[in-house]
Design an enzyme around this catalytic site. Structure first.
Site, short mmCIF file in Angstrom:
data_model
loop_
_atom_site.label_atom_id
_atom_site.label_comp_id
_atom_site.label_asym_id
_atom_site.label_seq_id
_atom_site.Cartn_x
_atom_site.Cartn_y
_atom_site.Cartn_z
N LYS A 49 0.88 -1.01 0.01
CA LYS A 49 -0.08 -0.03 0.07
C LYS A 49 0.83 1.06 0.02
O LYS A 49 0.44 2.38 -0.45
CB LYS A 49 -1.02 0.11 1.11
CG LYS A 49 -1.95 -1.14 1.24
CD LYS A 49 -2.66 -1.71 -0.06
CE LYS A 49 -3.53 -2.82 -0.10
NZ LYS A 49 -2.91 -4.07 0.37
N TYR A 266 -12.41 -15.01 2.31
CA TYR A 266 -11.30 -13.78 2.66
C TYR A 266 -11.09 -13.84 4.11
O TYR A 266 -11.96 -14.04 5.08
CB TYR A 266 -11.96 -12.50 2.10
CG TYR A 266 -10.96 -11.58 2.60
CD1 TYR A 266 -9.58 -11.02 2.05
CD2 TYR A 266 -11.19 -10.73 3.91
CE1 TYR A 266 -8.99 -10.09 2.46
CE2 TYR A 266 -10.48 -9.59 4.34
CZ TYR A 266 -9.15 -9.53 3.32
OH TYR A 266 -8.49 -8.54 4.06
N TYR A 292 -2.79 -13.05 2.46
CA TYR A 292 -2.61 -12.55 1.21
C TYR A 292 -1.32 -13.44 0.60
O TYR A 292 -1.54 -14.25 -0.38
CB TYR A 292 -2.13 -11.16 1.09
CG TYR A 292 -3.28 -10.18 1.45
CD1 TYR A 292 -4.35 -9.76 0.35
CD2 TYR A 292 -3.46 -9.39 2.62
CE1 TYR A 292 -5.21 -8.93 0.87
CE2 TYR A 292 -4.47 -8.71 3.08
CZ TYR A 292 -5.49 -8.37 2.08
OH TYR A 292 -6.30 -7.47 2.31
C1 PLP Z 1 -3.76 -5.27 0.08
C2 PLP Z 1 -2.81 -6.59 0.01
C3 PLP Z 1 -2.78 -7.38 -0.94
C4 PLP Z 1 -3.57 -7.24 -2.21
O1 PLP Z 1 -3.40 -6.20 -2.98
P1 PLP Z 1 -4.62 -5.42 -3.88
O2 PLP Z 1 -3.99 -4.15 -4.55
O3 PLP Z 1 -5.65 -4.94 -2.77
O4 PLP Z 1 -5.01 -6.27 -4.66
C5 PLP Z 1 -1.58 -8.26 -0.94
N1 PLP Z 1 -1.10 -8.54 -0.12
C6 PLP Z 1 -0.97 -7.74 0.94
C7 PLP Z 1 -0.16 -7.93 2.30
C8 PLP Z 1 -1.95 -6.82 1.08
O5 PLP Z 1 -2.03 -5.99 2.24
#
Ligand code: PLP
Length: 333
Positions: A49, A266, A292
């Site tokens: 992010k 999720y 993730y």
């Molecule tokens: C938000 C996030 C993702 C996914 O990214 P997006 O852009 O939302 O698809 C992947 N890995 C981590 C650790 C995240 O925080």
């Protein structure tokens, strides 16, 4: 506006390292695997992010805003990095966090990212799941405006065309590093959540004219719906980057999401995720996360085992961060 003139603040420590995963590659007996360490972007424990927030916070400041407002599940890494960005820029931060993940233990709402959000000075609002819709966000923004604040709303995950520009540029960084190291990637594997990261990578690879396979691994949502989302965001990012002539087919041809590694939902653990997180920790000393990157790596491992990636491939695993959430899942490891 030229990309270089777009409002942007420096938040991420760039370039992030590109490292070989020699022991994992040997263990799997398949392709050469590298990891792009976006878990090392800085900004309060790293993650993807940070790159998106450089453009989003740039836009917020250019519009004279003084408060960042965003949303995500209670263990949102995006919320934590938004809180850190607000602190660094001297802005306020309001986090609207609906209970998007069922059946978790008490730590889920007190440890990991939630603890860090509070430490970083954000106002944390943990909300019922049903409040995850635009009226909740609109009324929070209206209340802030009534109180004399100038809020800037960042959609979930920072996934807009603007946010995805961070990943369009990250592709330039990656391709430069791989050229310097003397190899050309044949594939990139990345987790697909709200889609902006995957979209920015697609946009960046199209812009660079690079043909490598880009494989998204869904962590939430079905294949068709995520592919449509990623394609739309990639087109928006290309448009913003002055590549509006790229047609929709050129984009959709490059977008592929697999949804069989999500598990029940999720944020719900899977066996493959637990195996992947343990394997990478013990073979490489690298921390993945349960929501993730653990699922994305479970996908990569399975694709190698199925022979979809062979020893002729050089695969980049894009590590997007998230290890703070490990502390919210203490029972798994
Ligand atoms: C938000 C996030 C993702 C996914 O990214 P997006 O852009 O939302 O698809 C992947 N890995 C981590 C650790 C995240 O925080």
């Amino acid at each position: 506006m030229a990309l270089s003139d777009m409002p942007r603040v420096s938040l991420a420590q760039l370039p992030t390292p590109l490292e070989p995963l020699a022991r994992l590659s040997a263990h799997l007996g398949g392709p050469t695997i590298y990891v792009k360490r976006d878990d090392q972007t800085g900004l309060a424990m790293g993650g993807n992010k940070a790159r998106k927030l450089e453009f989003l916070v740039g836009a917020a400041l250019a519009q004279g805003c003084d408060t960042l407002v965003t949303t995500g599940g209670p263990q949102s890494n995006h919320a934590r990095q938004t809180a850190a960005a607000a602190a660094r820029m001297g802005m306020a931060c309001e986090l609207l966090l609906p209970r998007l993940v069922d059946g978790r233990q008490a730590e889920y709402e007190s440890s990991g990212n939630v603890l860090l959000d509070r430490l970083l000075g954000a106002k944390v609002h943990i909300l019922p799941r049903e409040s995850f819709h635009s009226e909740t966000f609109d009324s929070a923004l209206a209340q802030l405006r009534d109180a004399g604040r100038k809020p800037y709303f960042i959609p979930i995950g920072g996934s807009t065309g603007l946010g995805a520009l961070g990943y369009l540029l990250a592709v330039e960084e990656l391709l430069q590093q791989s050229r310097d190291a003397g190899f050309a990637p044949t594939a990139i594997v990345v987790g697909t959540g709200s889609g902006g990261t995957h979209a920015g990578i697609v946009a960046g690879m199209i812009r660079a004219g690079h043909a490598a396979r880009i494989q998204g691994i869904s962590v939430s949502g079905k294949q068709a719906e995520r592919e449509a989302l990623v394609a739309r965001l990639a087109s928006e990012a290309l448009e913003l980057a002055g590549q509006g002539t790229v047609n929709a087919h050129q984009v959709t041809d490059r977008v592929s999401v697999l949804d069989q590694y999500v598990g029940a939902a999720y944020g719900q653990p899977t066996e493959g995720m637990i195996e992947a997180v343990q394997l990478v920790a013990r073979l490489e000393g690298i921390l993945l996360d349960p929501v993730y990157t653990g699922k994305a790596m479970a996908g990569l491992i399975d694709l190698v085992r199925r022979g979809e990636f062979t020893n002729r491939d050089t695969v980049i695993f894009w590590h997007t961060g998230g290890s703070a959430a490990l502390f919210a899942y203490p029972e798994l490891f």
